[in-house]
Design a protein around this motif. Structure first.
Motif, mmCIF file in Angstrom:
data_model
loop_
_atom_site.group_PDB
_atom_site.id
_atom_site.type_symbol
_atom_site.label_atom_id
_atom_site.label_comp_id
_atom_site.label_asym_id
_atom_site.label_seq_id
_atom_site.Cartn_x
_atom_site.Cartn_y
_atom_site.Cartn_z
ATOM 1 N N SER A 1 -9.252 -2.060 3.807
ATOM 2 C CA SER A 1 -8.531 -0.928 4.371
ATOM 3 C C SER A 1 -7.023 -1.082 4.254
ATOM 4 O O SER A 1 -6.477 -2.171 4.398
ATOM 5 C CB SER A 1 -8.902 -0.770 5.846
ATOM 6 O OG SER A 1 -8.122 0.226 6.446
ATOM 7 N N MET A 2 -6.355 0.062 4.033
ATOM 8 C CA MET A 2 -4.901 0.064 3.980
ATOM 9 C C MET A 2 -4.286 0.123 5.371
ATOM 10 O O MET A 2 -3.094 -0.080 5.523
ATOM 11 C CB MET A 2 -4.423 1.259 3.163
ATOM 12 C CG MET A 2 -4.672 2.593 3.801
ATOM 13 S SD MET A 2 -3.914 3.898 2.870
ATOM 14 C CE MET A 2 -5.335 4.898 2.505
ATOM 15 N N CYS B 1 0.827 -1.210 0.000
ATOM 16 C CA CYS B 1 0.000 0.000 0.000
ATOM 17 C C CYS B 1 0.861 1.260 0.000
ATOM 18 O O CYS B 1 0.338 2.351 -0.135
ATOM 19 C CB CYS B 1 -0.933 0.016 1.208
ATOM 20 S SG CYS B 1 -2.247 -1.196 1.116
ATOM 21 N N ASN B 2 2.169 1.112 0.156
ATOM 22 C CA ASN B 2 3.071 2.259 0.182
ATOM 23 C C ASN B 2 3.667 2.566 -1.179
ATOM 24 O O ASN B 2 4.488 3.466 -1.300
ATOM 25 C CB ASN B 2 4.200 2.018 1.181
ATOM 26 C CG ASN B 2 3.677 1.912 2.589
ATOM 27 O OD1 ASN B 2 2.660 2.496 2.915
ATOM 28 N ND2 ASN B 2 4.363 1.152 3.416
ATOM 29 N N CYS C 1 -6.242 -1.408 -0.546
ATOM 30 C CA CYS C 1 -5.534 -0.202 -0.101
ATOM 31 C C CYS C 1 -6.399 1.054 -0.158
ATOM 32 O O CYS C 1 -5.922 2.130 -0.516
ATOM 33 C CB CYS C 1 -4.256 0.009 -0.912
ATOM 34 S SG CYS C 1 -3.078 -1.333 -0.737
ATOM 35 N N VAL C 2 -7.663 0.939 0.208
ATOM 36 C CA VAL C 2 -8.523 2.119 0.266
ATOM 37 C C VAL C 2 -8.514 2.664 1.691
ATOM 38 O O VAL C 2 -8.254 1.935 2.644
ATOM 39 C CB VAL C 2 -9.965 1.815 -0.201
ATOM 40 C CG1 VAL C 2 -9.976 1.399 -1.647
ATOM 41 C CG2 VAL C 2 -10.609 0.747 0.647
ATOM 42 N N GLY C 3 -8.809 3.940 1.826
ATOM 43 C CA GLY C 3 -8.780 4.576 3.131
ATOM 44 C C GLY C 3 -10.173 4.769 3.691
ATOM 45 O O GLY C 3 -11.062 5.271 3.012
ATOM 46 N N GLU C 4 -10.367 4.360 4.938
ATOM 47 C CA GLU C 4 -11.662 4.507 5.589
ATOM 48 C C GLU C 4 -12.023 5.983 5.720
ATOM 49 O O GLU C 4 -11.188 6.805 6.087
ATOM 50 C CB GLU C 4 -11.610 3.852 6.963
ATOM 51 C CG GLU C 4 -12.957 3.691 7.596
ATOM 52 C CD GLU C 4 -12.911 2.806 8.827
ATOM 53 O OE1 GLU C 4 -13.907 2.791 9.554
ATOM 54 O OE2 GLU C 4 -11.892 2.146 9.059
ATOM 55 N N HIS C 5 -13.242 6.341 5.366
ATOM 56 C CA HIS C 5 -13.816 7.684 5.402
ATOM 57 C C HIS C 5 -13.297 8.599 4.284
ATOM 58 O O HIS C 5 -13.653 9.764 4.245
ATOM 59 C CB HIS C 5 -13.612 8.365 6.760
ATOM 60 C CG HIS C 5 -14.124 7.562 7.905
ATOM 61 N ND1 HIS C 5 -15.467 7.346 8.111
ATOM 62 C CD2 HIS C 5 -13.482 6.908 8.887
ATOM 63 C CE1 HIS C 5 -15.622 6.596 9.185
ATOM 64 N NE2 HIS C 5 -14.435 6.314 9.678
ATOM 65 N N LEU C 6 -12.471 8.092 3.387
ATOM 66 C CA LEU C 6 -12.014 8.898 2.262
ATOM 67 C C LEU C 6 -13.031 8.818 1.128
ATOM 68 O O LEU C 6 -13.853 7.909 1.076
ATOM 69 C CB LEU C 6 -10.650 8.406 1.769
ATOM 70 C CG LEU C 6 -9.506 8.537 2.765
ATOM 71 C CD1 LEU C 6 -8.222 8.006 2.154
ATOM 72 C CD2 LEU C 6 -9.328 9.969 3.203
ATOM 73 N N THR C 7 -12.977 9.744 0.191
ATOM 74 C CA THR C 7 -13.927 9.744 -0.924
ATOM 75 C C THR C 7 -13.588 8.647 -1.927
ATOM 76 O O THR C 7 -12.442 8.213 -2.031
ATOM 77 C CB THR C 7 -13.930 11.106 -1.641
ATOM 78 O OG1 THR C 7 -12.602 11.392 -2.060
ATOM 79 C CG2 THR C 7 -14.432 12.207 -0.728
#
Length: 98
Positions: free
Chosen positions: A71-72, A33-34, A53-59
């Motif tokens: 989640s990443m 994910c980096n 590698c998606v971010g929680e609460h991100l668009t």
């Protein structure tokens, strides 16, 4: 009483000095994910039917709407998220358990 408090503070400071930071633990768990992934040179990517590698609460992007992802910030495939409309935009939120 002061001696007990001082000893407790000293012990706690030693423990905190020995423990690794929480950010490095997450980065070590998901090293892929980096780095950016082709073809669009992004950190998140599609893997068969889900996104990694998606971010929680991100668009979310348009192609991710209604999809599931992982989640990443957690161990691989442990924190399942779903792209849903939330207040003002599509965002990654925790998915209901199966």
């Amino acid at each position: 009483m002061r001696n007990v408090f001082a000893a407790t503070v000293a012990t706690a400071s030693l423990l905190l000095a020995v423990l690794p930071p929480a950010a490095s633990a997450g980065a070590a768990a998901r090293p892929y994910c980096n780095e950016k992934h082709p073809p669009k040179d992004r950190y998140y990517y599609k893997h068969k039917k889900h996104w990694d590698c998606v971010g929680e609460h991100l668009t979310c992007s348009k192609e991710q709407r209604g999809a599931y992802g992982y989640s990443m910030n957690h161990a691989p495939h442990t924190r399942r998220l779903r792209c849903v409309f939330w207040t003002d935009a599509y965002r990654w939120k925790p998915a209901p358990t199966r």
